[in-house]
Design a protein around this motif. Structure first.
Motif, short mmCIF file in Angstrom:
data_model
loop_
_atom_site.label_atom_id
_atom_site.label_comp_id
_atom_site.label_asym_id
_atom_site.label_seq_id
_atom_site.Cartn_x
_atom_site.Cartn_y
_atom_site.Cartn_z
N ARG A 1 -28.31 48.20 -50.99
CA ARG A 1 -29.38 47.17 -51.09
C ARG A 1 -30.38 47.46 -52.20
O ARG A 1 -31.12 46.58 -52.61
CB ARG A 1 -30.14 47.06 -49.76
N GLN A 2 -30.42 48.73 -52.63
CA GLN A 2 -31.37 49.10 -53.69
C GLN A 2 -30.72 49.00 -55.08
O GLN A 2 -31.37 49.26 -56.08
CB GLN A 2 -31.85 50.56 -53.51
N ALA A 3 -29.42 48.68 -55.12
CA ALA A 3 -28.68 48.78 -56.39
C ALA A 3 -28.86 47.55 -57.28
O ALA A 3 -29.24 46.48 -56.81
CB ALA A 3 -27.19 48.98 -56.09
N ASP A 4 -28.55 47.74 -58.56
CA ASP A 4 -28.50 46.61 -59.50
C ASP A 4 -27.18 45.86 -59.34
O ASP A 4 -27.11 44.66 -59.59
CB ASP A 4 -28.59 47.12 -60.95
N ALA A 5 -26.13 46.60 -58.97
CA ALA A 5 -24.81 45.99 -58.78
C ALA A 5 -23.91 47.00 -58.06
O ALA A 5 -24.16 48.21 -58.12
CB ALA A 5 -24.18 45.61 -60.12
N LEU A 6 -22.88 46.48 -57.39
CA LEU A 6 -21.88 47.34 -56.73
C LEU A 6 -20.50 47.01 -57.31
O LEU A 6 -20.11 45.85 -57.35
CB LEU A 6 -21.88 47.10 -55.22
N TYR A 7 -19.79 48.06 -57.72
CA TYR A 7 -18.42 47.91 -58.21
C TYR A 7 -17.48 48.64 -57.27
O TYR A 7 -17.64 49.85 -57.05
CB TYR A 7 -18.28 48.49 -59.63
N ILE A 8 -16.49 47.91 -56.75
CA ILE A 8 -15.47 48.53 -55.89
C ILE A 8 -14.20 48.65 -56.73
O ILE A 8 -13.61 47.64 -57.13
CB ILE A 8 -15.23 47.68 -54.62
N LEU A 9 -13.79 49.91 -56.98
CA LEU A 9 -12.70 50.13 -57.93
C LEU A 9 -11.34 50.32 -57.25
O LEU A 9 -10.60 51.26 -57.55
CB LEU A 9 -13.03 51.35 -58.83
N GLY A 10 -11.04 49.44 -56.32
CA GLY A 10 -9.69 49.39 -55.75
C GLY A 10 -9.45 50.21 -54.51
O GLY A 10 -10.19 51.13 -54.17
N ASP A 11 -8.40 49.84 -53.79
CA ASP A 11 -8.04 50.45 -52.51
C ASP A 11 -9.21 50.41 -51.53
O ASP A 11 -9.46 51.38 -50.80
CB ASP A 11 -7.48 51.88 -52.69
N LEU A 12 -9.87 49.27 -51.50
CA LEU A 12 -10.88 49.02 -50.46
C LEU A 12 -10.16 48.98 -49.12
O LEU A 12 -10.65 49.48 -48.12
CB LEU A 12 -11.59 47.69 -50.75
N PHE A 13 -8.96 48.39 -49.14
CA PHE A 13 -8.15 48.28 -47.91
C PHE A 13 -6.91 49.16 -47.99
O PHE A 13 -6.36 49.39 -49.07
CB PHE A 13 -7.74 46.82 -47.68
N GLU A 14 -6.45 49.58 -46.84
CA GLU A 14 -5.26 50.43 -46.73
C GLU A 14 -4.02 49.70 -47.25
O GLU A 14 -3.17 50.29 -47.91
CB GLU A 14 -5.08 50.84 -45.25
N ALA A 15 -3.93 48.41 -46.97
CA ALA A 15 -2.82 47.60 -47.49
C ALA A 15 -3.23 46.13 -47.38
O ALA A 15 -3.85 45.74 -46.38
CB ALA A 15 -1.55 47.84 -46.68
N TRP A 16 -2.92 45.36 -48.40
CA TRP A 16 -3.31 43.94 -48.41
C TRP A 16 -2.06 43.12 -48.61
O TRP A 16 -1.38 43.23 -49.62
CB TRP A 16 -4.32 43.68 -49.54
N ILE A 17 -1.78 42.25 -47.62
CA ILE A 17 -0.53 41.48 -47.71
C ILE A 17 -0.80 39.98 -47.89
O ILE A 17 0.10 39.17 -47.76
CB ILE A 17 0.36 41.73 -46.47
N GLY A 18 -2.03 39.64 -48.20
CA GLY A 18 -2.36 38.23 -48.45
C GLY A 18 -3.69 37.86 -47.84
O GLY A 18 -4.06 38.39 -46.78
N ASP A 19 -4.41 36.95 -48.49
CA ASP A 19 -5.74 36.55 -48.02
C ASP A 19 -5.66 35.77 -46.70
O ASP A 19 -6.67 35.55 -46.04
CB ASP A 19 -6.43 35.66 -49.07
N ASP A 20 -4.44 35.31 -46.35
CA ASP A 20 -4.28 34.54 -45.10
C ASP A 20 -4.05 35.43 -43.88
O ASP A 20 -3.90 34.93 -42.77
CB ASP A 20 -3.12 33.55 -45.24
N ASP A 21 -4.07 36.75 -44.06
CA ASP A 21 -3.93 37.68 -42.94
C ASP A 21 -5.15 37.52 -42.02
O ASP A 21 -6.29 37.72 -42.46
CB ASP A 21 -3.87 39.12 -43.50
#
Ligand code: LP5
Ligand code: MN
Length: 240
Positions: free
Chosen positions: A31-51
């Motif tokens: 909340r104190q940051a200027d910006a947040l960058y997530i550089l991949g593998d946020l999730f263990e496995a992603w099989i589609g946005d419709d999951d």
């Protein structure tokens, strides 16, 4: 004023402590940051946005709350969540970035990426990556029923675990020449990436000058972030 970077959280329902740590991070430090960058593998496995996995909705809402509070959130795909798409980006308020991006942070040029493309000695992985990054194959995969996608992903994860157990640590690390080539291609002295799960700040030479490669840690038993300010680039481990 600080810009924050994280990667390799590998969020999944089986690891509630990591999710709790991430939610705390989003409503606290971030909340104190200027910006947040997530550089991949946020999730263990992603099989589609419709999951319909409720964890995904919970995470989307939490990132959206941060973005709505005025802190821009960005995402670069990892090798586990390269299929994360526009729908989840919209739901979470994140901007999807290309696989490599140069930022100007307080006058410092910083190259960011997931890090898997630097592991050029891992020819098995690079061949796998080239296959699963083909748009037609991804479209085909995403059109399959969810339970079949789940089975394919589980099989890929099992194959990956088996393949990794017979690979050396050197093969699974970045290739030093690939690192220098990337930094010279983009004319930068700073690189931040994840993927290898070997948190460190490495000093090297690129563009005939001192250069630094900052590697984020994976979130197993504690969090890991890089904090870039006007004066400093810090790799920080913190408890959940
Ligand atoms: O992930 P991790 O840490 O175990 O290891 C990675 C590399 N492995 C992977 C594979 C992922 O774990 C699988 C994730 C599945 C996510 C969703 C499925 C979406 C499917 C979409 C299809 C279009 O990334 C591992 C590296 C390691 O990092 C270190 O860098 O070594 O690489 C491998 O294990 C790959 C094997 O070495 C090679 C396997 C060859 C198989 C080729 C068949 C391709 C067939 C594709 C058919 C769809
Ligand atoms: Mn990875």
């Amino acid at each position: 004023m600080a810009t924050l970077f994280i990667a390799d959280l590998h969020l999944c329902t089986e690891e509630p402590a990591i999710t709790a740590g991430f939610l705390r991070f989003l409503s606290g430090e971030a909340r104190q940051a200027d910006a947040l960058y997530i550089l991949g593998d946020l999730f263990e496995a992603w099989i589609g946005d419709d999951d319909p996995n409720p964890l995904h909705q919970q995470i989307a809402a939490a990132i959206k709350a941060l973005a709505d509070s005025g802190i821009p959130c960005f995402f670069i795909h990892g090798n586990r969540d390269f299929l994360l798409g526009k729908r989840f980006a919209r739901e979470s308020g994140m901007t999807l970035l290309p696989q490599e991006k140069v930022l100007d942070l307080y006058g410092r040029k910083v190259l960011i990426m997931h890090g898997d493309t630097l592991c050029t000695d891992d020819t098995g992985y690079q061949a796998f990556r080239a296959k699963v990054h083909q748009p037609w194959l991804q479209t085909l995969f995403l059109a399959l029923p969810l339970f079949i996608r789940q089975r394919i992903a589980a099989k890929m994860r099992a194959n990956s675990k088996a393949a990794n157990s017979s690979k050396s640590l050197e093969i699974m690390d970045v290739n030093p020449q690939a690192v220098v080539a990337e930094m010279e291609k983009h004319q930068v002295q700073w690189l931040i990436h994840g993927h290898t799960h070997r948190p460190a700040v490495h000093k090297l030479t690129a563009n005939k000058q001192p250069a630094f490669r900052v590697v984020l840690g994976a979130w197993h038993t504690e969090g890991s972030m890089v904090k870039v300010t006007r004066d400093n680039v810090e790799l920080i481990a913190f408890p959940f």
